[in-house]
Write a protein that holds these residues in place. Structure first.
Motif, PDB file in Angstrom:
ATOM      1  N   GLU A 173       8.641  -6.539   0.507  1.00 31.73           N
ATOM      2  CA  GLU A 173       7.966  -5.239   0.541  1.00 31.73           C
ATOM      3  C   GLU A 173       6.460  -5.364   0.287  1.00 31.73           C
ATOM      4  OE1 GLU A 173       9.281  -2.595   1.710  1.00 31.73           O
ATOM      5  OE2 GLU A 173      11.358  -3.286   1.739  1.00 31.73           O
ATOM      6  N   ARG A 213       6.047   1.412  -4.403  1.00 30.13           N
ATOM      7  CA  ARG A 213       6.701   1.641  -5.714  1.00 30.13           C
ATOM      8  C   ARG A 213       8.047   2.331  -5.551  1.00 30.13           C
ATOM      9  NH1 ARG A 213       2.657   3.077 -10.588  1.00 30.13           N
ATOM     10  NH2 ARG A 213       4.506   2.596 -11.792  1.00 30.13           N
ATOM     11  N   GLU A 214       8.173   3.179  -4.549  1.00 31.44           N
ATOM     12  CA  GLU A 214       9.454   3.841  -4.291  1.00 31.44           C
ATOM     13  C   GLU A 214      10.496   2.842  -3.798  1.00 31.44           C
ATOM     14  OE1 GLU A 214       8.267   6.857  -1.531  1.00 31.44           O
ATOM     15  OE2 GLU A 214       7.430   8.140  -3.101  1.00 31.44           O
ATOM     16  N   ARG A 215      10.066   1.838  -3.046  1.00 35.77           N
ATOM     17  CA  ARG A 215      10.996   0.845  -2.488  1.00 35.77           C
ATOM     18  C   ARG A 215      11.351  -0.250  -3.486  1.00 35.77           C
ATOM     19  NH1 ARG A 215       7.127   1.204   1.845  1.00 35.77           N
ATOM     20  NH2 ARG A 215       6.485  -0.928   1.396  1.00 35.77           N
ATOM     21  N   PRO A 244      11.600  -0.444  -7.421  1.00 39.58           N
ATOM     22  CA  PRO A 244      11.477   0.321  -8.669  1.00 39.58           C
ATOM     23  C   PRO A 244      10.936  -0.463  -9.858  1.00 39.58           C
ATOM     24  CG  PRO A 244      13.782   0.166  -7.950  1.00 39.58           C
ATOM     25  CD  PRO A 244      12.949  -0.504  -6.923  1.00 39.58           C
ATOM     26  N   SER A 295      -1.400   6.032  -0.785  1.00 41.24           N
ATOM     27  CA  SER A 295      -0.140   6.506  -0.217  1.00 41.24           C
ATOM     28  C   SER A 295       0.792   5.328   0.091  1.00 41.24           C
ATOM     29  CB  SER A 295      -0.419   7.317   1.051  1.00 41.24           C
ATOM     30  OG  SER A 295       0.780   7.707   1.665  1.00 41.24           O
ATOM     31  N   GLU A 296       0.263   4.268   0.661  1.00 43.30           N
ATOM     32  CA  GLU A 296       1.068   3.070   0.938  1.00 43.30           C
ATOM     33  C   GLU A 296       1.541   2.417  -0.359  1.00 43.30           C
ATOM     34  OE1 GLU A 296       2.332   1.872   3.704  1.00 43.30           O
ATOM     35  OE2 GLU A 296       1.348   3.378   4.955  1.00 43.30           O
ATOM     36  N   THR A 298       2.115   3.929  -3.171  1.00 43.26           N
ATOM     37  CA  THR A 298       3.153   4.805  -3.721  1.00 43.26           C
ATOM     38  C   THR A 298       4.486   4.540  -3.032  1.00 43.26           C
ATOM     39  OG1 THR A 298       1.531   6.510  -4.279  1.00 43.26           O
ATOM     40  CG2 THR A 298       3.834   7.220  -4.087  1.00 43.26           C
ATOM     41  N   ARG A 299       4.461   4.381  -1.710  1.00 41.76           N
ATOM     42  CA  ARG A 299       5.686   4.070  -0.978  1.00 41.76           C
ATOM     43  C   ARG A 299       6.259   2.724  -1.422  1.00 41.76           C
ATOM     44  NH1 ARG A 299       3.386   7.324   3.032  1.00 41.76           N
ATOM     45  NH2 ARG A 299       2.221   5.765   4.187  1.00 41.76           N
ATOM     46  N   THR A 344       3.602  -3.975   2.841  1.00 44.69           N
ATOM     47  CA  THR A 344       2.528  -3.083   2.402  1.00 44.69           C
ATOM     48  C   THR A 344       1.165  -3.700   2.685  1.00 44.69           C
ATOM     49  OG1 THR A 344       3.969  -2.123   0.721  1.00 44.69           O
ATOM     50  CG2 THR A 344       1.586  -1.814   0.419  1.00 44.69           C
TER      51      THR A 344
END
Length: 124
Positions: A108, A15-17, A19, A9-10, A12-13, A112
């Motif tokens: 980032e 990767r969202e921040r 790109p 989950s972390e 994935t977050r 993470t």
């Protein structure tokens, strides 16, 4: 929630921040995969190699007298691999595309790694 799910989950977050990230792996300092989302079947090999690179990087930082290792960045012709010590038990490896914003990746990635370290400390 299980350790693997929390770690993924972390990741994935992350990767969202950022790109430009194309995949990541979290593993133990012994090289055992915890979670990964690299394309193909490269997660296990990347996990094993990540543990070795982290150990060498920590030793180099110590030998050079430069304090505690924060990250290792591998810059290659087709992109980057960044490795972060996520506390004493986890290694986070992030693979990014050419042209990635390295400042954002570093910022980032460290955030993470800190989140993964906190997750691991709660698991004990």
């Amino acid at each position: 929630m299980e350790l693997c799910e929390r770690v993924l989950s972390e990741m994935t977050r992350l990767r969202e921040r950022v790109p430009e990230i194309s995949g990541s792996v979290a593993c133990t300092v012994d090289g055992l995969q915890i979670a990964g989302d690299l394309p193909g079947d490269r997660c296990d090999q990347t996990a094993a190699l990540s543990a070795a690179v982290l150990a060498l990087s920590r030793r180099m930082a110590d030998l050079a007298g430069k304090g505690v290792l924060q990250e290792t960045l591998v810059s290659a012709s087709a992109g980057f691999a960044a490795l972060y010590a996520a506390g004493p038990t986890i290694v986070l490896t992030v693979v990014a595309e050419p042209g990635a914003n390295l400042g954002l990746l570093r910022l980032e990635g460290r955030k993470t790694a800190a989140a993964l370290a906190a997750i691991a400390s709660r698991q004990r």
